[in-house]
Design a protein around this motif. Structure first.
Motif, PDB file in Angstrom:
ATOM      1  N   LYS A   7     -14.896  44.230 -20.488  1.00  0.00           N
ATOM      2  CA  LYS A   7     -13.745  44.001 -21.366  1.00  0.00           C
ATOM      3  C   LYS A   7     -13.782  44.968 -22.533  1.00  0.00           C
ATOM      4  O   LYS A   7     -14.838  45.285 -23.058  1.00  0.00           O
ATOM      5  N   THR A   8     -12.598  45.427 -22.896  1.00  0.00           N
ATOM      6  CA  THR A   8     -12.412  46.246 -24.092  1.00  0.00           C
ATOM      7  C   THR A   8     -11.493  45.458 -25.026  1.00  0.00           C
ATOM      8  O   THR A   8     -11.116  44.326 -24.721  1.00  0.00           O
ATOM      9  N   ASN A   9     -11.073  46.059 -26.107  1.00  0.00           N
ATOM     10  CA  ASN A   9     -10.133  45.379 -27.003  1.00  0.00           C
ATOM     11  C   ASN A   9      -8.821  45.043 -26.302  1.00  0.00           C
ATOM     12  O   ASN A   9      -8.213  44.014 -26.580  1.00  0.00           O
ATOM     13  N   ASN A  10      -8.397  45.917 -25.393  1.00  0.00           N
ATOM     14  CA  ASN A  10      -7.077  45.758 -24.775  1.00  0.00           C
ATOM     15  C   ASN A  10      -7.083  45.558 -23.263  1.00  0.00           C
ATOM     16  O   ASN A  10      -6.063  45.142 -22.711  1.00  0.00           O
ATOM     17  N   TYR A  11      -8.195  45.852 -22.591  1.00  0.00           N
ATOM     18  CA  TYR A  11      -8.192  45.906 -21.129  1.00  0.00           C
ATOM     19  C   TYR A  11      -9.364  45.155 -20.510  1.00  0.00           C
ATOM     20  O   TYR A  11     -10.401  44.955 -21.141  1.00  0.00           O
ATOM     21  N   ARG A  12      -9.166  44.804 -19.262  1.00  0.00           N
ATOM     22  CA  ARG A  12     -10.231  44.283 -18.406  1.00  0.00           C
ATOM     23  C   ARG A  12     -10.441  45.314 -17.306  1.00  0.00           C
ATOM     24  O   ARG A  12      -9.488  45.774 -16.681  1.00  0.00           O
ATOM     25  N   LEU A  13     -11.684  45.687 -17.068  1.00  0.00           N
ATOM     26  CA  LEU A  13     -12.038  46.554 -15.940  1.00  0.00           C
ATOM     27  C   LEU A  13     -12.669  45.632 -14.913  1.00  0.00           C
ATOM     28  O   LEU A  13     -13.633  44.928 -15.210  1.00  0.00           O
ATOM     29  N   ARG A  14     -12.122  45.653 -13.699  1.00  0.00           N
ATOM     30  CA  ARG A  14     -12.570  44.698 -12.697  1.00  0.00           C
ATOM     31  C   ARG A  14     -12.332  45.256 -11.307  1.00  0.00           C
ATOM     32  O   ARG A  14     -11.681  46.287 -11.137  1.00  0.00           O
ATOM     33  N   ALA A  15     -12.856  44.540 -10.330  1.00  0.00           N
ATOM     34  CA  ALA A  15     -12.576  44.888  -8.937  1.00  0.00           C
ATOM     35  C   ALA A  15     -11.075  44.728  -8.681  1.00  0.00           C
ATOM     36  O   ALA A  15     -10.414  43.882  -9.294  1.00  0.00           O
ATOM     37  N   PHE A  16     -10.569  45.539  -7.778  1.00  0.00           N
ATOM     38  CA  PHE A  16      -9.177  45.381  -7.373  1.00  0.00           C
ATOM     39  C   PHE A  16      -9.003  44.058  -6.646  1.00  0.00           C
ATOM     40  O   PHE A  16      -9.920  43.570  -5.987  1.00  0.00           O
ATOM     41  N   GLU A  17      -7.801  43.507  -6.754  1.00  0.00           N
ATOM     42  CA  GLU A  17      -7.410  42.297  -6.044  1.00  0.00           C
ATOM     43  C   GLU A  17      -6.159  42.633  -5.241  1.00  0.00           C
ATOM     44  O   GLU A  17      -5.450  43.600  -5.564  1.00  0.00           O
ATOM     45  N   THR A  18      -5.866  41.844  -4.232  1.00  0.00           N
ATOM     46  CA  THR A  18      -4.696  42.135  -3.393  1.00  0.00           C
ATOM     47  C   THR A  18      -3.413  42.181  -4.216  1.00  0.00           C
ATOM     48  O   THR A  18      -2.514  42.960  -3.907  1.00  0.00           O
ATOM     49  N   LYS A  19      -3.328  41.386  -5.287  1.00  0.00           N
ATOM     50  CA  LYS A  19      -2.117  41.374  -6.125  1.00  0.00           C
ATOM     51  C   LYS A  19      -1.875  42.718  -6.816  1.00  0.00           C
ATOM     52  O   LYS A  19      -0.766  42.995  -7.259  1.00  0.00           O
ATOM     53  N   ASP A  20      -2.897  43.576  -6.907  1.00  0.00           N
ATOM     54  CA  ASP A  20      -2.780  44.876  -7.574  1.00  0.00           C
ATOM     55  C   ASP A  20      -2.218  45.974  -6.677  1.00  0.00           C
ATOM     56  O   ASP A  20      -1.771  47.012  -7.176  1.00  0.00           O
ATOM     57  N   LEU A  21      -2.276  45.774  -5.376  1.00  0.00           N
ATOM     58  CA  LEU A  21      -2.054  46.879  -4.449  1.00  0.00           C
ATOM     59  C   LEU A  21      -0.648  47.454  -4.485  1.00  0.00           C
ATOM     60  O   LEU A  21      -0.469  48.673  -4.374  1.00  0.00           O
TER      61      LEU A  21
END
Length: 180
Positions: A7-21
């Motif tokens: 986590k940053t101040n503004n973002y989450r870095l994470r694994a991709f999920e099907t909803k992102d594709l």
């Protein structure tokens, strides 16, 4: 090791999920995004194939590439991605892509900062490298803002999209990094 969520101040870095594709395929298909990338016509099927070929439950395996989603903290909307290649036990290659409607807002810098801190502090990596087209001012400006050092300027070393092009090679050592 599982893929981390950072986590940053503004973002989450994470694994991709099907909803992102769908969103991932949409911004990668835009000409302005694909200009300096290895693809030309990115499709939803390309996004699915990449997602299905990535084992997020075995993160940081030497020789493997991983795409990390850059999502807004509050809505979890995908705004870009980080490419991470574990070259060997000590070196990692980094790349980033930001959706056009979020470019120029510091997304890549903020996201890459969190990833670099993780790579150097948590994983104990020695060196992170990045290669960019010499004409991609936005990309190399981010790298330089992060403290990367330009180590090479390769002259007409790549035949890319119908023409010979130049590339810059950048690197950042753990000992040089402010991200620890």
């Amino acid at each position: 090791m599982n893929c981390p969520e950072l986590k940053t101040n503004n973002y989450r870095l994470r694994a991709f999920e099907t909803k992102d594709l769908n969103r991932f395929a949409q911004y990668r298909a835009q000409k302005s995004v694909a200009q300096y990338q290895s693809w030309s016509d990115y499709t939803y099927q390309d996004a699915v194939a990449l997602f299905e070929s990535t084992d997020y439950f075995r993160f940081a395996v030497v020789g493997q590439w991983y795409q990390l989603a850059i999502a807004l903290q509050d809505s979890d909307e995908l705004v870009g991605d980080l490419a991470v290649h574990f070259i060997d036990d000590e070196q990692v290659e980094l790349g980033f892509t930001v959706a056009p409607d979020f470019q120029g807002q510091g997304v890549a810098t903020e996201a890459a900062s969190a990833l670099l801190a993780y790579l150097f502090s948590e994983l104990g990596k020695h060196r992170v490298v990045a290669t960019t087209d010499a004409n991609n001012v936005a990309s190399y400006s981010v790298l330089e803002k992060l403290g990367f050092r330009r180590e090479a300027h390769f002259i007409q070393n790549i035949f890319f999209k119908g023409a010979w092009g130049d590339e810059y090679q950048y690197a950042l050592l753990s000992s040089e990094s402010k991200f620890k």
